[in-house]
Each structure stands twice: as structure tokens, then as C-alpha cells.
Design a protein around this motif. Structure first.
Motif, PDB file in Angstrom:
ATOM      1  N   THR A 203       0.715  -1.283   0.090  1.00  0.00           N
ATOM      2  CA  THR A 203       0.113  -0.078   0.204  1.00  0.00           C
ATOM      3  C   THR A 203       0.896   1.457   0.125  1.00  0.00           C
ATOM      4  O   THR A 203       0.311   2.325   0.277  1.00  0.00           O
ATOM      5  CB  THR A 203      -1.085   0.037   1.197  1.00  0.00           C
ATOM      6  OG1 THR A 203      -0.022   0.189   2.622  1.00  0.00           O
ATOM      7  CG2 THR A 203      -1.764  -1.257   1.299  1.00  0.00           C
TER       8      THR A 203
ATOM      9  N   ALA B   3      -8.191  -0.185  -1.630  1.00  0.00           N
ATOM     10  CA  ALA B   3      -7.004   0.350  -2.271  1.00  0.00           C
ATOM     11  C   ALA B   3      -5.822   0.650  -1.316  1.00  0.00           C
ATOM     12  O   ALA B   3      -5.009   0.905  -1.819  1.00  0.00           O
ATOM     13  CB  ALA B   3      -7.246   1.593  -3.322  1.00  0.00           C
ATOM     14  N   GLY B   4      -5.966  -0.102  -0.101  1.00  0.00           N
ATOM     15  CA  GLY B   4      -5.030   0.096   0.766  1.00  0.00           C
ATOM     16  C   GLY B   4      -5.090   1.440   1.454  1.00  0.00           C
ATOM     17  O   GLY B   4      -3.921   1.836   2.396  1.00  0.00           O
ATOM     18  N   LEU B   5      -6.043   2.478   1.175  1.00  0.00           N
ATOM     19  CA  LEU B   5      -5.918   3.827   1.790  1.00  0.00           C
ATOM     20  C   LEU B   5      -6.689   3.786   3.092  1.00  0.00           C
ATOM     21  O   LEU B   5      -7.657   3.316   3.030  1.00  0.00           O
ATOM     22  CB  LEU B   5      -6.784   4.649   0.576  1.00  0.00           C
ATOM     23  CG  LEU B   5      -5.857   4.729  -0.598  1.00  0.00           C
ATOM     24  CD1 LEU B   5      -6.779   5.479  -1.578  1.00  0.00           C
ATOM     25  CD2 LEU B   5      -4.626   5.067  -0.799  1.00  0.00           C
ATOM     26  N   VAL B   6      -6.290   4.901   3.786  1.00  0.00           N
ATOM     27  CA  VAL B   6      -7.036   5.128   4.946  1.00  0.00           C
ATOM     28  C   VAL B   6      -8.165   6.167   4.787  1.00  0.00           C
ATOM     29  O   VAL B   6      -8.368   7.081   5.084  1.00  0.00           O
ATOM     30  CB  VAL B   6      -6.004   5.958   5.827  1.00  0.00           C
ATOM     31  CG1 VAL B   6      -6.582   5.892   7.402  1.00  0.00           C
ATOM     32  CG2 VAL B   6      -4.736   5.302   5.914  1.00  0.00           C
TER      33      VAL B   6
ATOM     34  N   PHE C 181      -5.200   2.876  -8.895  1.00  0.00           N
ATOM     35  CA  PHE C 181      -4.007   2.853  -9.422  1.00  0.00           C
ATOM     36  C   PHE C 181      -3.490   2.025 -10.594  1.00  0.00           C
ATOM     37  O   PHE C 181      -2.332   1.890 -10.735  1.00  0.00           O
ATOM     38  CB  PHE C 181      -3.302   1.860  -8.134  1.00  0.00           C
ATOM     39  CG  PHE C 181      -3.472   2.556  -6.849  1.00  0.00           C
ATOM     40  CD1 PHE C 181      -2.494   3.368  -6.592  1.00  0.00           C
ATOM     41  CD2 PHE C 181      -4.309   2.182  -5.670  1.00  0.00           C
ATOM     42  CE1 PHE C 181      -2.354   4.170  -5.589  1.00  0.00           C
ATOM     43  CE2 PHE C 181      -4.119   2.670  -4.537  1.00  0.00           C
ATOM     44  CZ  PHE C 181      -3.239   3.785  -4.212  1.00  0.00           C
TER      45      PHE C 181
ATOM     46  N   THR D 280      -3.880  -5.155   4.695  1.00  0.00           N
ATOM     47  CA  THR D 280      -3.207  -5.476   3.435  1.00  0.00           C
ATOM     48  C   THR D 280      -3.848  -5.224   2.328  1.00  0.00           C
ATOM     49  O   THR D 280      -3.663  -5.397   1.098  1.00  0.00           O
ATOM     50  CB  THR D 280      -2.804  -6.918   3.558  1.00  0.00           C
ATOM     51  OG1 THR D 280      -4.178  -7.891   3.584  1.00  0.00           O
ATOM     52  CG2 THR D 280      -1.824  -7.252   4.371  1.00  0.00           C
ATOM     53  N   ALA D 281      -5.110  -4.825   2.195  1.00  0.00           N
ATOM     54  CA  ALA D 281      -6.119  -4.525   1.205  1.00  0.00           C
ATOM     55  C   ALA D 281      -6.607  -5.739   0.335  1.00  0.00           C
ATOM     56  O   ALA D 281      -6.613  -5.694  -0.919  1.00  0.00           O
ATOM     57  CB  ALA D 281      -5.525  -3.306   0.261  1.00  0.00           C
ATOM     58  N   LYS D 282      -6.488  -6.803   1.042  1.00  0.00           N
ATOM     59  CA  LYS D 282      -6.519  -8.288   0.307  1.00  0.00           C
ATOM     60  C   LYS D 282      -7.891  -8.910   0.803  1.00  0.00           C
ATOM     61  O   LYS D 282      -8.495  -9.770   0.255  1.00  0.00           O
ATOM     62  CB  LYS D 282      -5.568  -9.261   0.527  1.00  0.00           C
ATOM     63  CG  LYS D 282      -4.110  -8.785  -0.159  1.00  0.00           C
ATOM     64  CD  LYS D 282      -3.341  -9.994   0.343  1.00  0.00           C
ATOM     65  CE  LYS D 282      -1.845  -9.637  -0.527  1.00  0.00           C
ATOM     66  NZ  LYS D 282      -0.717 -10.291  -0.134  1.00  0.00           N
TER      67      LYS D 282
ATOM     68  N   HIS E 100      -0.610   5.497   0.538  1.00  0.00           N
ATOM     69  CA  HIS E 100      -0.214   6.022   1.806  1.00  0.00           C
ATOM     70  C   HIS E 100       0.741   7.082   1.907  1.00  0.00           C
ATOM     71  O   HIS E 100       1.236   7.752   2.891  1.00  0.00           O
ATOM     72  CB  HIS E 100       0.149   4.776   2.924  1.00  0.00           C
ATOM     73  CG  HIS E 100      -1.066   4.070   3.214  1.00  0.00           C
ATOM     74  ND1 HIS E 100      -1.130   2.842   3.581  1.00  0.00           N
ATOM     75  CD2 HIS E 100      -2.154   4.445   3.986  1.00  0.00           C
ATOM     76  CE1 HIS E 100      -2.095   2.289   3.844  1.00  0.00           C
ATOM     77  NE2 HIS E 100      -2.816   3.380   4.292  1.00  0.00           N
TER      78      HIS E 100
END
Lengths: 220, 302
Positions: free
Chosen positions: A54, B215-218, B290, B271-273, A58
Motif C-alpha cells: 500500500t 485500495a489500501g488507503l486510509v 492505481f 493488506t487490502a486483500k 499512503h
């Protein structure tokens, strides 16, 4: 205790979005730069676990580069770190790794210039707090909680005693100390965390000791 | 030993035996550990409070993240409160909107104060600036709110985890909501033990919360989890102030949170998985943000 200060819980003040992926990453980069002692000319950054998955979203990448440029977690320039690196003449490369690391947020930073190279493994343990777990191949635990001295030396009898003597003569207390070597009689490393802030005199004295090859510092 | 407490039990018994609020015990411990002056420590917390205040203000004006996934909800909530139609109550919704405001600023690469992390940074200030309108605290009491939150967070960080990657979202928004509940109780005049009860009640209702950022974003689902965390913090504080207690002691609740975090599969730990990140829409959003080839390991060169 992994966390010592209330400001590790209520803090840091930082540029978003993630404390472990952005602020912790910036701190790992900055510690690497501090220990290297100067602005590196190039950097190769291997990312593991969640960092590898990620890092783009981030801003882990800009944060680490920001740290290598000596930016703090709340420095607005983190956003323009890539451009700033180009201006500062530092090239860099990010390599996301498939391999599993011990900690989910791990970065291996290799930096250098024409005078030397350094390799450091840092982990971001949450809330912007980080630890150094490896330096130039030596496993260690450096929390960044205390001012620290890193002494690279030849593995000879009496070196550890002479280094700790110099520190004692300055009236300083050692909070934590680790010693390690790659091979008997070859290069060795001492990591010494002390309670007080030290000055140039101490570093010069340590540097002039026999068998000591390099002294780096990390101020709290 | 250079610390006063490492468990909630020790923290509460120190506060009770010395007849001091929890915030005061935290300040004293900070002096002991860092060897800095009390004034310096309070001044730093004051600066953190200012950062929180500015982030809330900025978010309430409306911001948009670079990904476009979040932004503008804090404004919608304030408009809804102003309409007078709120069902759950204006104070709760005010806390919710202010929590959202902070997280929207965070997602937009704005400046915030992590409490205890950036992804969970909305709850503590969101509840603080909402109850401020009801309880009219002094600046000192507002600073103490942060020390009390910090005291509980300190115990969690050292005995469990405050990282989503290590322990799921229960460790981040779960900790933040529980910390806020404890601090609300102190500001509202409750006892140290009631702070601990509020902490337990809220934490018990955040257990098992996975960390599955799209997408792994906060951003998604983090912003809305901060919103609901703020609401739970207020309700939990009210329950404790009403005299409701937790059957399971706080330190054991924290221990349970830690064990749950350790047994969570890595797919559900930032891990966004897994979870929402792995839904068709979650994956589509990831591809949109992305590019479709994100799964291909890449090397970025400067």
C-alpha cells in the motif's frame, strides 16, 4: 515498554494519511539519514508486507524520501519530496518485495554516496513510532527513544571497555547497550543508548580511540 | 522502574489512592519518563490540541482527497444538524461530523494529530469538540482530555497494539473510541473507575473489527468507522456515567483485543486483500485509483 511517551499516543502531528505508513516511514528515513551523517546521493528502498502492498496510496514513498531529506513528520514538504530529492541531487528506487518480513511494516533502506554506503532495516510499529532492527547486517533494537551512539570498530579485546570508559568519564549513564560482530576478529558494532544528550567532544574522543573506525549518532 | 502504571488497574488505583484525575497521573508519568518539565509537556499537548482544532475547522469547510474517495461528508452532516431533523441527537451527530472532518483532512494529505494513529485520528478530537459545546470546559480541561485519552492508549499500545496492520481496526478506531469514552467521563465529572468502565464498554463493542482499507488507503471504510467510533464513545461514556459496569475488567478486555488481533488472518490486517477491499466495488476502485496493473510488482525509478 514499546511506547514510553504520551505523545506517541496523542501524536505525532503529521501530514496524512497514515501514521504507520506515512509518519513512521518518514521517521525511518530520517533516522537512516541521521546515522549516515549526511545527505545520501542515492537510495534503494525495499518495502515488505503492508508497506509493499500500500505504499503508493499512503505516501510511504514520499515520506521515506522526505525523511532522507531530513524532513520531520509534519513538514509540508513531504508532499513534494520527490521533486526536492531531484533538486538535492539524490536518486532513488523503490522495490516492493514479495518475501515475508518479521514485521508487516518493514523497509530496508540502502543509501550511499562516493564516500560510503549504509544499510538499515526499520519497522513502523504503529502510531508513527518506529524501531531500527538491523544496521549494516547487524541485528539490533534501536528504539529512537534515547539519544544513541553507534560505534563501528574492529573486534579486539578492550574496545568495549575503552568506549564505555569515555562515556563514564563524561558522567553519562548508559540506558541500553548492544554489541555484535559478523565474525570473530573482524568488524563489530556497538549500539549505545544514553540518558543525556551528548556533544561533539564525546564523539571526537570516541573516534580517536584505537580500533574504532566510525562513530554515528542519533539524537532523540 | 521509571513508570507509574502499565495497566488500567494500576492507573485507576493510583488516581483513586491519590485522589487525582487520570490526566494528572499521565502528566506525572510523562515528567518521570521524559525528564522534561511539566510546563513543557502541557505546552506540547496544547499545540497538539491546536492542530486538532484547525483540522476540524478545515474539514467542516469541506475538503476532497486526492483519490476522490472521501470528502464533503462533514459538511453534509452539519447541514443536516442545522435542519433540526436529527434522530440520534445533535451532540452525537456533531461529534460524528467533527470526527469525519478530521479524517477527511487526513485523507487529503492535510495536517492532523494522530490519536492514537492517523487512520483513527477523528474520534478523540471529534468527541472533544462536540462535548465542548455541552460541558464548556476550560482550555486546561481540554488538554487534560487528551492526557486521559493518552493514558488509556498508552496501556493499549504497550499491552496490545494500536496498529491496524498488527491488530486490525479494533486496535485503531477501537482504541480511539475507547480512549475518547474514558476522557469524556472524566470531563463530565465521572470517577477514574467510571472512565475505565466506559473504556471497556466501548472496546468490547469494537472487538473483531477488521482492517480492510479499499485500495489500501486510509479512507474507505476508515472515515465512516471514525464516525461510528465517535458515536459509540459518547454512548459508552453515558452508560458508564449512568452506573453501568463492564463484567470483564478493562485489562482483560485489552488482552482479548490483542489475542483477537493476533489470530486475525493477514488479509484482514491492512493488506487490502480481504473484507471490503476485496469486494467487486473495492477492487474496481483500486483499479481506478492505481491502474489495472497494480497487481504486477513494479519498480519506481526517480
Amino acid at each position: 515498554m514499546k511506547f514510553r511517551s504520551v505523545f506517541e499516543i496523542i501524536g505525532p502531528v503529521m501530514i496524512g494519511p497514515s501514521s504507520s505508513h506515512t509518519a513512521g516511514a518518514a521517521r525511518i528515513g530520517r533516522v537512516a539519514r541521521d546515522l549516515f551523517g549526511r545527505q545520501p546521493e542515492w537510495a534503494r528502498i525495499h518495502l515488505y508486507g503492508s508497506f509493499a502492498e500500500t505504499y503508493k496510496g499512503h505516501g510511504t514513498d514520499v515520506a521515506i524520501i522526505g525523511g532522507l531529506l531530513d524532513y520531520d513528520t509534519h513538514d509540508e514538504r513531504i508532499k513534494t519530496a520527490f521533486e526536492d530529492a531531484a533538486k538535492a541531487g539524490m536518486t532513488f528506487e523503490f522495490i516492493p518485495e514479495e518475501e515475508e518480513a518479521e514485521h508487516p511494516n518493514t523497509a530496508r533502506i540502502v543509501i550511499g554516496d562516493d564516500k560510503g554506503e549504509m544499510e538499515l532495516v526499520g519497522i513502523s510499529i504503529g502510531g508513527g513510532t518506529m524501531e531500527v532492527t538491523e544496521l549494516n547486517g547487524f541485528p539490533l533494537r534501536l528504539s529512537g527513544h534515547y539519544p544513541a551512539l553507534l560505534v563501528v570498530h574492529d573486534d579486539r579485546a578492550g574496545v568495549i571497555a575503552s568506549v564505555s570508559n569515555v562515556i563514564a568519564e563524561q558522567g553519562m549513564n548508559i540506558a541500553h547497550m548492544e554489541v555484535g560482530r559478523k565474525e570473530k576478529g573482524k568488524m563489530a558494532l556497538m549500539v549505545i543508548e544514553v540518558d543525556q544528550i551528548f556533544d561533539e567532544t564525546l564523539i571526537n574522543q570516541l573516534q580517536s580511540l584505537p580500533n574504532v573506525t566510525q562513530v554515528s549518532t542519533l539524537a532523540n | 522502574m521509571d513508570i507509574l502504571f502499565s495497566s488500567v488497574k494500576e492507573l485507576v488505583s493510583l488516581a483513586e489512592s491519590q485522589n487525582k484525575p487520570i490526566s494528572e497521573i499521565m502528566i506525572e508519568q510523562e515528567v518521570l519518563i521524559t525528564r522534561r518539565s511539566r510546563e513543557e509537556i502541557i505546552a506540547q499537548m496544547d499545540r497538539n490540541l491546536t492542530v486538532m482544532e484547525q483540522a476540524v475547522e478545515q474539514g467542516l469547510k469541506g475538503v476532497k482527497s486526492t483519490s476522490g474517495l472521501t470528502g464533503g461528508d462533514a459538511v453534509l452532516l452539519q447541514q443536516y444538524i442545522a435542519s433540526g431533523k436529527s434522530l440520534s441527537g445533535d451532540l452525537i451527530l456533531d461529534a460524528v461530523s467533527k470526527a469525519v472532518a478530521t479524517n477527511e483532512v487526513n485523507a487529503a494529505m492535510g495536517m492532523i494529530c494522530a490519536t492514537p494513529t492517523a487512520g483513527a485520528a477523528g474520534i478523540v478530537p471529534g468527541t472533544l469538540f462536540a462535548v465542548k459545546n455541552k460541558l464548556n470546559p476550560t482550555r486546561e480541561q481540554m488538554i487534560n482530555y487528551l492526557f486521559t485519552s493518552g493514558a488509556f492508549g498508552f496501556v493499549v499500545a504497550n499491552n496490545a497494539s494500536i496498529s491496524g496492520a498488527a491488530g486490525g481496526c479494533q486496535a485503531e478506531t477501537g482504541s480511539a473510541a475507547s480512549m475518547a469514552a474514558a476522557a469524556i467521563v472524566e470531563m463530565a465529572g465521572g470517577t477514574p473507575q467510571q472512565s475505565a468502565e466506559a473504556f471497556s464498554i466501548v472496546m468490547k463493542n469494537m472487538l473483531g473489527l477488521v482492517c480492510d482499507p479499499v485500495a489500501g488507503l486510509v479512507e474507505v471504510p476508515c472515515v465512516k468507522r471514525n464516525a461510528m467510533g465517535a458515536a459509540k464513545a459518547l454512548v459508552g461514556a453515558d452508560m458508564a456515567l449512568a452506573g453501568v459496569v463492564s463484567r470483564i475488567p478493562t485489562d482483560e478486555v485489552i488482552e482479548a483485543m490483542h489475542r483477537i488481533g493476533q489470530t486475525m488472518p493477514s488479509a484482514l490486517r491492512e493488506t487490502a486483500k480481504g473484507g471490503l477491499a476485496a469486494t467487486p466495488t473495492g477492487k474496481a476502485l483500486e483499479a481506478e485509483i492505481f491502474g489495472k496493473d497494480k497487481s504486477i510488482r513494479d519498480t519506481v525509478k526517480s
